[in-house]
Enzyme design. Structure first.
Site, PDB file in Angstrom:
ATOM      1  N   LYS A 189       0.830  -1.205   0.000  1.00  0.00           N
ATOM      2  CA  LYS A 189       0.000   0.000   0.000  1.00  0.00           C
ATOM      3  C   LYS A 189       0.867   1.259   0.000  1.00  0.00           C
ATOM      4  O   LYS A 189       0.540   2.244  -0.673  1.00  0.00           O
ATOM      5  CB  LYS A 189      -0.919   0.007   1.237  1.00  0.00           C
ATOM      6  CG  LYS A 189      -1.785  -1.253   1.401  1.00  0.00           C
ATOM      7  CD  LYS A 189      -2.862  -1.338   0.350  1.00  0.00           C
ATOM      8  CE  LYS A 189      -3.872  -2.439   0.668  1.00  0.00           C
ATOM      9  NZ  LYS A 189      -3.299  -3.779   0.735  1.00  0.00           N
ATOM     10  N   GLU A 229      -3.466   7.186   7.575  1.00  0.00           N
ATOM     11  CA  GLU A 229      -4.263   8.007   6.673  1.00  0.00           C
ATOM     12  C   GLU A 229      -5.305   8.777   7.471  1.00  0.00           C
ATOM     13  O   GLU A 229      -5.742   8.329   8.544  1.00  0.00           O
ATOM     14  CB  GLU A 229      -5.022   7.143   5.649  1.00  0.00           C
ATOM     15  CG  GLU A 229      -4.210   6.618   4.514  1.00  0.00           C
ATOM     16  CD  GLU A 229      -5.081   5.827   3.548  1.00  0.00           C
ATOM     17  OE1 GLU A 229      -4.571   5.488   2.466  1.00  0.00           O
ATOM     18  OE2 GLU A 229      -6.248   5.529   3.872  1.00  0.00           O
ATOM     19  N   HIS A 271     -15.015  -4.438   7.921  1.00  0.00           N
ATOM     20  CA  HIS A 271     -14.221  -4.103   6.732  1.00  0.00           C
ATOM     21  C   HIS A 271     -14.291  -5.178   5.650  1.00  0.00           C
ATOM     22  O   HIS A 271     -13.509  -5.126   4.692  1.00  0.00           O
ATOM     23  CB  HIS A 271     -12.743  -3.840   7.095  1.00  0.00           C
ATOM     24  CG  HIS A 271     -12.553  -2.788   8.133  1.00  0.00           C
ATOM     25  ND1 HIS A 271     -12.897  -1.462   7.930  1.00  0.00           N
ATOM     26  CD2 HIS A 271     -12.079  -2.851   9.412  1.00  0.00           C
ATOM     27  CE1 HIS A 271     -12.623  -0.768   9.008  1.00  0.00           C
ATOM     28  NE2 HIS A 271     -12.138  -1.579   9.932  1.00  0.00           N
ATOM     29  N   ARG A 313      -6.191  -8.778  -9.169  1.00  0.00           N
ATOM     30  CA  ARG A 313      -6.805 -10.088  -9.417  1.00  0.00           C
ATOM     31  C   ARG A 313      -8.259  -9.894  -9.800  1.00  0.00           C
ATOM     32  O   ARG A 313      -8.768  -8.773  -9.810  1.00  0.00           O
ATOM     33  CB  ARG A 313      -6.736 -10.942  -8.143  1.00  0.00           C
ATOM     34  CG  ARG A 313      -7.338 -10.211  -6.939  1.00  0.00           C
ATOM     35  CD  ARG A 313      -7.480 -11.095  -5.727  1.00  0.00           C
ATOM     36  NE  ARG A 313      -7.759 -10.342  -4.519  1.00  0.00           N
ATOM     37  CZ  ARG A 313      -8.952  -9.869  -4.165  1.00  0.00           C
ATOM     38  NH1 ARG A 313     -10.000 -10.060  -4.964  1.00  0.00           N
ATOM     39  NH2 ARG A 313      -9.121  -9.195  -3.031  1.00  0.00           N
TER      40      ARG A 313
END
Length: 504
Positions: A116, A200, A235, A292
Site C-alpha cells: 500500500k 491516513e 471491513h 486479481r
C-alpha cells in the site's frame, strides 16, 4: 488458445473458472486438499490432483505443489482465482520460470500495487488523488502522533501489506494512538509477515466504490463501470452493486479515467480493480488496487454483457481487447449477495457441517455462482463463502424485488447461513433509498433485533422445505436456515405432515 488450464483455488471461484474454460473448449485441472476431496470444483474439473492436508499453508498456499500438479497434468496456464496465491508476486514469477502462463498481471505490477505504501508513492507522482497521510511506514509512535496532529483526527492505521479487512485500526484521539499502533503492527506481522504500518486521514462516513479495469499486453486499457461496495461488516464486503446509487455519468467518467491512469502507471495487464473512498461531498480518493479478479465481478459482467474470465484467458493468451472504451455500455442494474456458512444469531460465527437439504433460487434476473451441493460437508478450514446470489434487472427497484423473491426461495438445511441478513438489508428503507456508507451495516445490526417471524422463509417455501426435510432427514430437522424462527413457525404442523405424507 491454451488447451489445458489449472485452477489454483477452490470453492465457487474455481467452479466459475472451470465453467468459463469449458465454454471455450479448454480442459481443466483442479487441485484439492484432503478436506476438499468431495468438493464441487473437484467433481466439475476434467482432472484433479491432491496437493496436501486441509491447512491452506500445506496445500493451496504451496507454490511447489501447485506447480508440480501443473507439470504432471500438462497444464499450460494457471488461473489463481481470488485469495490464496492470487496476489502473490513470488507465485506469478515461479509460474513464469516454470514456463506456465500466469493468468493475471506481471510480478512487477503485482509487487508495485501489493504494498500500500509503495502504491501510494507511485500514484502520488502520477497525480492520482490520495487520502491525506503517509506514503511510507511509520518509524516510531512519535512520528505517528505528529502526522495525526497534522492531518487531524480521526485517523486510520493500515498495514502496508494488508487486505481482507485485516491490519486496520480507527483511532480517534492521541491517547489511543500508541496502543493502536502496537496492535496494528502485531496483527500485520501475524497476518502478512510484514509489520509496516502507515497512517491516513479517516474519511467520515465514506462510501467504498471501485472501478473494474481491463488491460491487454499491448497496453490497451479500459474501465468497465463502478461497483458500490459500502455494505461491509468488519471491513469485509457483504453486498455489492453496480452501478452505484450516487455515481452520475460525469463522476463515473472521471473515476474511470483515474483508474485507467493507475493501471497504466503500474503497467498493468489483465483484470484488476482500482478501489476508491468517496466522501460526503462526492470527492474520491485512491485507496488501493486489487491485482486479481474480484469476488464481486458478476455484477460488472451483468451490466456490461462481458465475460471477465473469458477476457482474462484471452488476454493471457496474447490477444488484444476486442473493444475500445466507447464500445462499453452500461445497461440495467445488478446486486450481489455473498452467501456465507455463518450463524447470524451467534455473532456470525462460522457454521461448518453437512448440507442436508438445498433448495436453490432461479427465475428471471437471477444468477447463482455456487460451490456447494446437497450432501456436501462444508469444511471449517477455509473462508465460509458458499455462493453468490446475483440479481439483475432494468433498474435498482426491480433488482431488489427479484432478490427478495429469490432469497425467499433459498433454503439451506444442516448448517446456518446469513440468508436472513440479506432479507433484512433489502427491506431496510435506508438501503432502498441508497443511503449507504461503510458504517451502514453496523448501524443496521445495532438496531433492535428483528422478530424471528420477520426473517423466516416465506410460508410457502418454508412449508415445502419442511416437508421435504422431514422425509429426507428427520433426525436433523431441528437445524434451521440461519434463523431462530426456522421453518416450524411459518407453517402449521398438519400442513407439514400432509406434505411429508404426500411425498412418501
Amino acid at each position: 488458445m491454451f488447451k489445458k488450464i489449472l485452477i489454483a483455488n477452490r470453492g465457487e471461484i474455481a467452479v466459475r473458472v472451470i465453467r468459463a474454460c469449458r465454454e471455450m473448449g479448454i480442459a481443466t485441472v483442479a487441485v484439492y486438499s484432503d478436506a476438499d476431496r468431495a468438493a464441487l470444483h473437484v467433481r466439475k474439473a476434467d482432472e484433479a490432483y491432491l496437493i496436501g492436508p486441509p491447512q491452506a499453508t500445506e496445500s493451496y498456499l504451496r507454490v511447489d505443489k501447485i506447480l508440480d500438479a501443473a507439470k504432471r497434468s500438462g497444464a499450460e496456464a494457471i488461473h489463481p482465482g481470488y485469495g490464496f496465491l492470487s496476489e502473490n508476486a513470488i507465485f506469478a514469477q515461479a509460474c513464469a520460470d516454470a514456463g506456465v502462463k500466469f493468468i493475471g498481471p506481471t510480478p512487477t505490477s503485482m509487487e508495485m500495487m501489493g504494498s500500500k505504501t509503495r502504491a501510494r508513492q507511485v500514484m502520488e507522482k502520477a497525480g492520482v488523488p490520495l487520502v491525506p497521510g503517509t506514503s511510507r511506514g511509520l518509524e516510531s509512535p512519535e512520528e505517528g502522533e505528529r502526522v495525526a496532529e497534522r492531518i487531524g483526527y480521526p485517523v486510520m492505521l493500515k498495514a502496508s501489506a494488508g487486505g481482507g479487512g485485516k491490519g486496520m485500526r480507527l483511532v480517534y484521539t492521541r491517547e489511543e494512538l500508541r496502543s493502536a499502533l502496537e496492535a496494528t503492527e502485531s496483527e500485520a506481522q501475524r497476518s502478512f509477515g510484514d509489520s509496516e504500518v502507515y497512517v491516513e486521514k479517516a474519511i467520515v462516513n465514506p462510501r467504498h466504490i471501485e472501478i473494474q479495469v481491463l488491460a491487454d499486453e499491448d497496453g490497451n486499457t479500459v474501465w468497465l463501470g463502478e461497483r458500490e461496495c459500502s455494505v461491509q461488516r468488519r471491513h469485509q464486503k457483504v453486498l455489492e452493486e453496480s452501478p452505484s446509487p450516487i455515481v452520475d455519468a460525469d463522476m463515473r467518467r472521471r473515476m474511470g479515467e483515474v483508474a485507467v491512469r493507475v493501471a497504466k502507471t503500474a503497467r498493468y495487464t489483465n483484470a484488476g480493480t482500482v478501489e476508491f473512498l468517496v466522501d460526503e461531498q462526492k470527492n474520491f480518493y485512491f485507496l488501493e488496487m486489487n491485482t486479481r479478479l474480484q469476488v464481486e465481478h458478476p455484477v460488472t459482467e451483468l451490466i456490461t454483457g462481458l465475460d471477465l474470465v473469458h477476457l482474462q484467458i484471452r488476454i493471457a493468451n496474447g490477444e488484444k481487447l476486442p473493444f475500445i472504451q466507447d464500445d462499453i455500455k452500461i445497461r440495467g442494474h445488478a446486486i450481489e449477495c455473498r452467501i456465507y456458512a455463518e450463524d447470524p444469531d451467534n455473532n456470525y460465527f462460522p457454521s461448518p457441517g453437512k448440507i442436508t437439504l438445498l433448495l436453490s433460487p432461479s427465475g428471471p434476473g437471477i444468477r447463482r455462482d455456487s460451490g456447494m451441493y446437497e450432501g456436501w460437508t462444508v469444511p471449517i478450514d477455509y473462508d465460509p463463502l458458499l455462493a453468490k446470489l446475483i440479481g439483475y434487472g432494468t433498474d435498482r427497484q426491480q433488482v431488489i424485488m427479484r432478490l427478495q423473491r429469490a432469497l425467499n426461495e433459498y433454503f439451506v438445511a444442516g448448517i446456518k447461513t446469513n440468508i436472513s441478513l440479506f432479507q433484512r438489508i433489502l427491506q431496510d428503507t435506508d438501503f432502498k433509498a441508497g443511503k449507504l456508507d461503510t458504517g451502514y451495516l453496523d448501524r443496521l445490526l445495532a438496531k433492535e433485533k428483528m422478530p424471528a417471524s420477520d426473517h423466516a422463509p416465506s410460508p410457502a417455501i418454508a412449508a415445502i422445505a419442511a416437508g421435504l426435510y422431514a422425509v429426507l432427514d428427520p433426525a436433523s430437522a431441528s437445524s434451521k436456515n440461519g434463523s431462530t424462527g426456522g421453518t416450524g413457525s411459518a407453517a402449521s404442523n398438519w400442513k407439514q405432515k400432509g406434505r411429508a405424507e404426500a411425498l412418501r
